[in-house]
Design a protein around this motif. Structure first.
Motif, PDB file in Angstrom:
ATOM      1  N   LYS A  58      -5.083  -3.333  13.949  1.00  0.00           N
ATOM      2  CA  LYS A  58      -4.160  -4.418  13.656  1.00  0.00           C
ATOM      3  C   LYS A  58      -4.828  -5.396  12.694  1.00  0.00           C
ATOM      4  N   LEU A  59      -4.124  -5.729  11.627  1.00  0.00           N
ATOM      5  CA  LEU A  59      -4.669  -6.664  10.639  1.00  0.00           C
ATOM      6  C   LEU A  59      -3.982  -8.009  10.774  1.00  0.00           C
ATOM      7  N   TYR A  60      -4.767  -9.039  11.051  1.00  0.00           N
ATOM      8  CA  TYR A  60      -4.246 -10.401  11.014  1.00  0.00           C
ATOM      9  C   TYR A  60      -4.298 -10.849   9.560  1.00  0.00           C
ATOM     10  N   SER A  61      -3.148 -11.223   9.053  1.00  0.00           N
ATOM     11  CA  SER A  61      -3.021 -11.414   7.614  1.00  0.00           C
ATOM     12  C   SER A  61      -2.088 -12.582   7.321  1.00  0.00           C
ATOM     13  N   TYR A  62      -2.122 -13.077   6.108  1.00  0.00           N
ATOM     14  CA  TYR A  62      -1.134 -14.029   5.617  1.00  0.00           C
ATOM     15  C   TYR A  62      -0.834 -13.576   4.197  1.00  0.00           C
ATOM     16  N   PHE A  63       0.429 -13.497   3.849  1.00  0.00           N
ATOM     17  CA  PHE A  63       0.781 -12.810   2.597  1.00  0.00           C
ATOM     18  C   PHE A  63       0.033 -13.361   1.388  1.00  0.00           C
ATOM     19  N   ARG A  64      -0.199 -14.702   1.391  1.00  0.00           N
ATOM     20  CA  ARG A  64      -0.784 -15.306   0.201  1.00  0.00           C
ATOM     21  C   ARG A  64      -2.313 -15.450   0.288  1.00  0.00           C
ATOM     22  N   SER A  65      -2.887 -15.067   1.406  1.00  0.00           N
ATOM     23  CA  SER A  65      -4.349 -15.162   1.538  1.00  0.00           C
ATOM     24  C   SER A  65      -5.012 -14.115   0.655  1.00  0.00           C
ATOM     25  N   SER A  66      -5.863 -14.570  -0.258  1.00  0.00           N
ATOM     26  CA  SER A  66      -6.482 -13.586  -1.154  1.00  0.00           C
ATOM     27  C   SER A  66      -7.526 -12.767  -0.414  1.00  0.00           C
ATOM     28  N   ALA A  67      -8.129 -13.357   0.623  1.00  0.00           N
ATOM     29  CA  ALA A  67      -9.109 -12.587   1.399  1.00  0.00           C
ATOM     30  C   ALA A  67      -8.398 -11.464   2.180  1.00  0.00           C
ATOM     31  N   ALA A  68      -7.215 -11.762   2.703  1.00  0.00           N
ATOM     32  CA  ALA A  68      -6.440 -10.720   3.399  1.00  0.00           C
ATOM     33  C   ALA A  68      -5.932  -9.671   2.401  1.00  0.00           C
ATOM     34  N   TYR A  69      -5.570 -10.124   1.229  1.00  0.00           N
ATOM     35  CA  TYR A  69      -5.098  -9.226   0.152  1.00  0.00           C
ATOM     36  C   TYR A  69      -6.196  -8.203  -0.175  1.00  0.00           C
ATOM     37  N   ARG A  70      -7.460  -8.638  -0.207  1.00  0.00           N
ATOM     38  CA  ARG A  70      -8.581  -7.695  -0.453  1.00  0.00           C
ATOM     39  C   ARG A  70      -8.567  -6.565   0.576  1.00  0.00           C
ATOM     40  N   VAL A  71      -8.415  -6.969   1.826  1.00  0.00           N
ATOM     41  CA  VAL A  71      -8.475  -5.980   2.906  1.00  0.00           C
ATOM     42  C   VAL A  71      -7.264  -5.057   2.858  1.00  0.00           C
ATOM     43  N   ARG A  72      -6.100  -5.610   2.535  1.00  0.00           N
ATOM     44  CA  ARG A  72      -4.901  -4.754   2.446  1.00  0.00           C
ATOM     45  C   ARG A  72      -5.109  -3.681   1.387  1.00  0.00           C
ATOM     46  N   ILE A  73      -5.701  -4.071   0.260  1.00  0.00           N
ATOM     47  CA  ILE A  73      -5.954  -3.067  -0.796  1.00  0.00           C
ATOM     48  C   ILE A  73      -6.911  -1.991  -0.269  1.00  0.00           C
ATOM     49  N   ALA A  74      -8.004  -2.428   0.341  1.00  0.00           N
ATOM     50  CA  ALA A  74      -9.016  -1.471   0.828  1.00  0.00           C
ATOM     51  C   ALA A  74      -8.399  -0.506   1.844  1.00  0.00           C
ATOM     52  N   LEU A  75      -7.599  -1.020   2.762  1.00  0.00           N
ATOM     53  CA  LEU A  75      -6.968  -0.145   3.764  1.00  0.00           C
ATOM     54  C   LEU A  75      -6.033   0.846   3.073  1.00  0.00           C
ATOM     55  N   ASN A  76      -5.271   0.367   2.104  1.00  0.00           N
ATOM     56  CA  ASN A  76      -4.344   1.264   1.386  1.00  0.00           C
ATOM     57  C   ASN A  76      -5.105   2.340   0.622  1.00  0.00           C
ATOM     58  N   LEU A  77      -6.214   1.947  -0.018  1.00  0.00           N
ATOM     59  CA  LEU A  77      -7.002   2.949  -0.759  1.00  0.00           C
ATOM     60  C   LEU A  77      -7.538   4.017   0.184  1.00  0.00           C
ATOM     61  N   LYS A  78      -7.845   3.609   1.394  1.00  0.00           N
ATOM     62  CA  LYS A  78      -8.373   4.555   2.389  1.00  0.00           C
ATOM     63  C   LYS A  78      -7.260   5.338   3.086  1.00  0.00           C
ATOM     64  N   GLY A  79      -6.020   4.908   2.863  1.00  0.00           N
ATOM     65  CA  GLY A  79      -4.897   5.561   3.542  1.00  0.00           C
ATOM     66  C   GLY A  79      -4.830   5.213   5.024  1.00  0.00           C
ATOM     67  N   ILE A  80      -5.320   4.019   5.377  1.00  0.00           N
ATOM     68  CA  ILE A  80      -5.287   3.592   6.781  1.00  0.00           C
ATOM     69  C   ILE A  80      -4.042   2.732   7.004  1.00  0.00           C
ATOM     70  N   GLU A  81      -3.234   3.156   7.965  1.00  0.00           N
ATOM     71  CA  GLU A  81      -2.038   2.397   8.309  1.00  0.00           C
ATOM     72  C   GLU A  81      -2.418   1.389   9.380  1.00  0.00           C
ATOM     73  N   ALA A  82      -2.441   0.114   9.060  1.00  0.00           N
ATOM     74  CA  ALA A  82      -2.737  -0.895  10.078  1.00  0.00           C
ATOM     75  C   ALA A  82      -1.476  -1.709  10.332  1.00  0.00           C
ATOM     76  N   GLU A  83      -1.236  -1.987  11.608  1.00  0.00           N
ATOM     77  CA  GLU A  83      -0.117  -2.866  11.949  1.00  0.00           C
ATOM     78  C   GLU A  83      -0.483  -4.264  11.452  1.00  0.00           C
ATOM     79  N   GLN A  84       0.484  -4.965  10.847  1.00  0.00           N
ATOM     80  CA  GLN A  84       0.167  -6.318  10.363  1.00  0.00           C
ATOM     81  C   GLN A  84       0.702  -7.376  11.291  1.00  0.00           C
ATOM     82  N   GLU A  85      -0.130  -8.316  11.649  1.00  0.00           N
ATOM     83  CA  GLU A  85       0.310  -9.471  12.439  1.00  0.00           C
ATOM     84  C   GLU A  85       0.114 -10.711  11.558  1.00  0.00           C
ATOM     85  N   PRO A  86       1.208 -11.268  11.080  1.00  0.00           N
ATOM     86  CA  PRO A  86       1.071 -12.421  10.187  1.00  0.00           C
ATOM     87  C   PRO A  86       0.607 -13.677  10.936  1.00  0.00           C
ATOM     88  N   VAL A  87      -0.262 -14.432  10.299  1.00  0.00           N
ATOM     89  CA  VAL A  87      -0.708 -15.728  10.837  1.00  0.00           C
ATOM     90  C   VAL A  87      -0.391 -16.751   9.747  1.00  0.00           C
TER      91      VAL A  87
END
Ligand SMILES: N[C@@H](CCC(=O)N[C@@H](CS)C(=O)NCC(=O)O)C(=O)O
Length: 213
Positions: free
Chosen positions: A2-31
């Motif tokens: 599960k990824l705790y994320s905020y759409f505009r957080s650039s630090a979260a955006y980094r992780v979303r890219i990395a997970l996508n490149l790896k093909g890892i599906e993580a559930e997103q929980e917005p904060v």
């Protein structure tokens, strides 16, 4: 995961890219970072650092800090690799990523800008000037480093995306949002455009996140 994320957080955006490149599906929980809640509850229940991103891994518990998260997924799911093989090449990629994550982002993040406004009484134009100064300064240093090293190709390192590109794209997204002058960074701008051609980067864009506003 599960990824705790905020759409505009650039630090979260980094992780979303990395997970996508790896093909890892993580559930997103917005904060939501701008509302009084849910940040205090999130801090209390999940992440004492009180920042996004963080990832709940299951067996390895909660991991905060975008770079630690990316390194964790890199080690747990080595393919496709986000770091090159050679020692010097890995250090180059990390140095580029950390220039963004450690030298640029902390000077221009939400709580620093809020402190300038609330505690130091600065007006918005002065805060915007601060923001642009540090982002342009840092990206200028990155452009100089990448050019001097001569290791970039279609991406910051060679012809495939690495952890450094995961950091670059969100920083450029924010730089454009705040109207920074990117004229002196042609290499970074060209690499950013190539990253946007990849689905993994497009799927991580703030505008297509479940909590996008
Ligand atoms: N070094 C941390 C930075 C995390 C960070 O500052 N996240 C911001 C959003 S980009 C945040 O949670 N801000 C909330 C706040 O400043 O209160 C990382 O790389 O994860």
């Amino acid at each position: 995961m599960k990824l705790y994320s905020y759409f505009r957080s650039s630090a979260a955006y980094r992780v979303r890219i990395a997970l996508n490149l790896k093909g890892i599906e993580a559930e997103q929980e917005p904060v939501h970072l701008l509302r009084p809640e849910p940040l205090p509850a999130y801090r209390q229940a999940h992440n004492p650092q009180g920042l996004v991103p963080a990832i709940e891994t299951g067996e390895d518990g909660l991991i905060p800090q975008s770079i630690a998260i990316i390194e964790y997924v890199e080690e747990r799911f080595p393919q496709p690799a986000l770091l090159p093989k050679g020692l010097a090449e890995r250090a180059y990629v990390r140095a580029a990523a950390l220039l963004i994550a450690c030298d640029i982002h902390p000077l221009a993040n939400l709580r620093v800008l809020r402190y300038l406004k609330r505690e130091l009484g600065q007006e918005q134009p002065a805060i915007d000037t601060w923001y642009r100064h540090w982002v342009e300064d840092g990206l200028g240093r990155l452009e100089a480093y990448v050019t001097a090293q001569g290791r970039s190709g279609r991406f910051l390192f060679g012809d495939g995306p690495t952890m450094a590109d995961c950091c670059l794209v969100p920083q450029l997204f924010n730089a454009r949002r705040l109207e920074c002058d990117l004229a002196g960074m042609p290499t970074l701008v060209a690499i950013d455009a190539r990253c946007q051609e990849l689905e993994a980067f497009r799927k991580a864009h703030p505008s297509v996140q479940p909590d996008a506003e």
